[in-house]
Each structure stands twice: as C-alpha cells, then as structure tokens.
Design a protein around this motif. Sequence first.
Motif, mmCIF file in Angstrom:
data_model
loop_
_atom_site.group_PDB
_atom_site.id
_atom_site.type_symbol
_atom_site.label_atom_id
_atom_site.label_comp_id
_atom_site.label_asym_id
_atom_site.label_seq_id
_atom_site.Cartn_x
_atom_site.Cartn_y
_atom_site.Cartn_z
ATOM 1 N N VAL A 175 -22.081 -12.664 -21.096
ATOM 2 C CA VAL A 175 -20.799 -11.464 -20.515
ATOM 3 C C VAL A 175 -20.703 -12.460 -19.332
ATOM 4 N N GLY A 258 -17.983 -12.901 -12.462
ATOM 5 C CA GLY A 258 -17.394 -11.917 -13.377
ATOM 6 C C GLY A 258 -18.122 -10.220 -13.368
ATOM 7 N N PRO A 259 -19.375 -10.440 -13.886
ATOM 8 C CA PRO A 259 -19.832 -9.143 -14.125
ATOM 9 C C PRO A 259 -20.825 -8.867 -12.797
ATOM 10 N N LEU A 277 -11.558 -9.424 -11.277
ATOM 11 C CA LEU A 277 -12.083 -8.506 -11.044
ATOM 12 C C LEU A 277 -12.459 -7.554 -10.447
ATOM 13 N N CYS A 280 -13.152 -3.891 -10.880
ATOM 14 C CA CYS A 280 -14.079 -3.519 -12.079
ATOM 15 C C CYS A 280 -14.322 -2.711 -11.787
ATOM 16 N N HIS A 282 -16.350 -0.157 -13.851
ATOM 17 C CA HIS A 282 -17.487 -0.916 -14.549
ATOM 18 C C HIS A 282 -18.375 -1.122 -14.085
ATOM 19 N N ARG A 283 -19.096 -1.968 -12.447
ATOM 20 C CA ARG A 283 -19.654 -3.400 -12.035
ATOM 21 C C ARG A 283 -20.424 -2.388 -11.578
ATOM 22 N N GLN A 291 -25.394 -2.273 -16.244
ATOM 23 C CA GLN A 291 -24.382 -2.097 -16.378
ATOM 24 C C GLN A 291 -23.686 -2.273 -17.822
ATOM 25 N N CYS A 293 -21.433 -3.752 -19.967
ATOM 26 C CA CYS A 293 -21.432 -5.215 -20.565
ATOM 27 C C CYS A 293 -22.878 -5.897 -20.671
ATOM 28 N N CYS A 299 -17.070 -5.032 -23.483
ATOM 29 C CA CYS A 299 -17.191 -5.125 -21.776
ATOM 30 C C CYS A 299 -15.751 -4.214 -22.394
ATOM 31 N N PRO A 300 -15.378 -2.974 -22.078
ATOM 32 C CA PRO A 300 -14.768 -1.793 -22.108
ATOM 33 C C PRO A 300 -13.158 -1.928 -21.731
ATOM 34 N N LEU A 301 -12.601 -3.093 -20.912
ATOM 35 C CA LEU A 301 -11.335 -3.337 -20.422
ATOM 36 C C LEU A 301 -10.817 -4.447 -21.336
ATOM 37 N N PRO A 306 -15.441 -10.715 -21.748
ATOM 38 C CA PRO A 306 -15.483 -10.028 -20.626
ATOM 39 C C PRO A 306 -13.986 -10.694 -19.721
ATOM 40 N N ALA A 307 -13.558 -8.708 -19.954
ATOM 41 C CA ALA A 307 -11.905 -9.554 -18.267
ATOM 42 C C ALA A 307 -12.697 -9.956 -17.541
ATOM 43 N N CYS A 308 -13.632 -9.866 -17.042
ATOM 44 C CA CYS A 308 -13.580 -10.669 -14.992
ATOM 45 C C CYS A 308 -13.745 -12.082 -15.529
HETATM 46 S S1 SF4 Z 1 -14.756 -6.299 -16.354
HETATM 47 FE FE1 SF4 Z 1 -15.522 -5.784 -17.762
HETATM 48 S S2 SF4 Z 1 -17.840 -7.739 -18.967
HETATM 49 FE FE2 SF4 Z 1 -16.114 -7.429 -15.992
HETATM 50 S S3 SF4 Z 1 -18.229 -5.817 -14.906
HETATM 51 FE FE3 SF4 Z 1 -16.148 -4.951 -15.881
HETATM 52 S S4 SF4 Z 1 -16.546 -4.515 -17.552
HETATM 53 FE FE4 SF4 Z 1 -18.327 -5.681 -17.177
#
Ligand code: SF4
Length: 325
Positions: A175, A258-259, A277, A280, A282-283, A291, A293, A299-301, A306-308
């Motif tokens: 991640v 990121g996460p 990101l 986010c 979800h963080r 979390q 992820c 990553c749900p995004l 990992p989108a972040c």
């Molecule tokens: S962007 Fe995805 S991998 Fe990064 S913190 Fe958010 S959910 Fe987790």
Amino acid sequence: MPDRFRDVLVVDLLGGLGDLCMVLPAVHALHRGHPGAALRVLTHAPGADLLRSDPAVTEVRCAERHHERAAVVAELDRRRPDLVVSTTRYDGIAEEIAARGMRAVTDLWRRPPADEPVARRYVAILAAEGLVDPGYRPPAIHLTDAEHAAGDRAVAAVAPAGPPVVLVPGAGMAVKRWPHWPRLVAALAGRPVLVVPDGGTVPGWAAGRARPLPDADLRGLAAQFAAVGRRGGVVVGPDTGPVRVAAAVGARTVGLFGPTLAARYGLDAPAVDLQGLPGCTHRRPTAITEQVCWWEARCPLSATGPACMADIGPGAVHDALLATR
Ligand code: SF4
C-alpha cells in the motif's frame, strides 16, 4: 525534575524500524529526565542494533518475533525496573506490566489527535505524567566516528562528485509502493543518483541510471545516509523505516505519504513530506491498521493500486528534491 527512577525499561515491540525511530524522542527525554537511571530498551532486531552505541541507552534487549509477551515477562523477571514505558499493548503485554505494580505508562496511544505527530504525542503524554520535560527533540540515532568514516568512504566510492539523491523504493507494504520511480529517475538525469536495493535487488528501472549504495548492515546503511546528509544530499522514499533512519542520522528527506497522514506520521523539519490525496475519506490517521486498504493494498478508489501514492506526481517530488538542496 527530580531523578526519581533508577531503572527504566522502555518496551517497543510494534515491529517496525519506523516505530522504533518514533519512540527515540521519548527514550532520550527519559534519559534527560533521569540521567542517573539505567535505561533498557526491549525491541526487535534489526532495529535494536541502531541503539547499540546510544549514550542514553544502558542496555538493548531483543525480543523474538511471535514471542513478544514472553520477552517482556523475561525482562521484568530478570531485573525489576521501577519505571516501565511501553508503546506496546497487544497480547496482554500492557496487563502483564501493570500486574507487576511498578510505575508504568502503557497507554501511549490514548486519544491520539489526528494531527499530532506520533513521536511528539509520546513525549507529550510522558510530560503530562510528570516523567519528562515537555521539550521535544526529533529522533536521533548515534553512530561511532569509525562508522561515520566508513559511511563517507562508501558514499564517495559510488558518488564521487556532487550531492547525491538517494532513492528508497522499498515500501515494506504494497500500500506504500510509489509507481513513478522510473519517471523520477529519468528526470534526475545528469545528477548523482543512488538507490537502496529493494529486498537486495536493484529495480530494473534503476539499471544504468542509479548506482546501488554499497552492501551494508543496518548501521552501515545509517552511516551511509549520514554521509549523504553531510554531502548535501537528500533521501527520498515512502513512509518507511529506512527513510526515518535517514532523517534520524541527519540526512534531509522527501517523504512520500499516501495511506498514512503526514500530519500524524510526517518527519520533522527540514524534511519535506508530500501527501497524496489528502482528502481520501478512507484514511484513518489514528487507526491505520483498520483502514480498508492497509493490509492488502486494496484501494476503493483505484483498481490499479493505491490512488494516494499515484497522486504524488514525479514532478512534485523532483521539485521537492531540488528545493531541499
Ligand atoms: S487513496 Fe486508497 S490506498 Fe490511499 S488511503 Fe485512500 S483508500 Fe487507502
């Protein structure tokens, strides 16, 4: 502050190099607050090696992985401390310490504000408990003169001229993997670029563009980071132990967050922390292991990773590297 304690035990069995780096300000604050005390640290290998020459630490003890509670019990039995500070509570460790009846602080994760850095939070809690002065000093790892000299030689051998940029692509967890290393290394053409092999292997994208740092154990790597810092270089990588070690020996760093939230896990100045990101939802800065992820990098995004981490562009990293020189 009265020197009330003569035998202090610090337990850090969270498992990561970065975790150990984050407890160092508390260890050093305890030493300053109780300069005559014997100060033991119980932790894991290989991070334990980083404390071996630390003047504040009287003794370093190692716990085997998966036998942490037994290691705590053995340490308490071996010599009774009069103060125990523990970052670690799992597997009944906090209860085991409390049952012994000596002064103990085992709830260093209580009510953590999302924007208070972990290392500062530890010191603030100990100060609130009357155990240390509230002044915060960033993590610092002690190396010997001989190790510094060896680090200088090792770095000079692979980067004879100019301040190097050191890439730390190893993420420890999927991640935290950053997908843009090839583009960054291309943008750094003409500059001395070094790379810390990832799991012993130099990534394919680094071949011909970045020279590997010479093979070394953890203290040797720390000494090489320190040498990079003295040469005006900079170390870049995700929120991992090696990047924290680099900062703790005085190298400037660019952290790729990121996460984890930089406001909670970021490094001390003059580090530059880049957050992917930041919005986010979800963080979970105060409960990262919960979390969605965290463990499997789902990553749900984004279906591609990992989108972040992907959100931290190589241009921004390149600019930060130049800005820190
Ligand atoms: S962007 Fe995805 S991998 Fe990064 S913190 Fe958010 S959910 Fe987790």
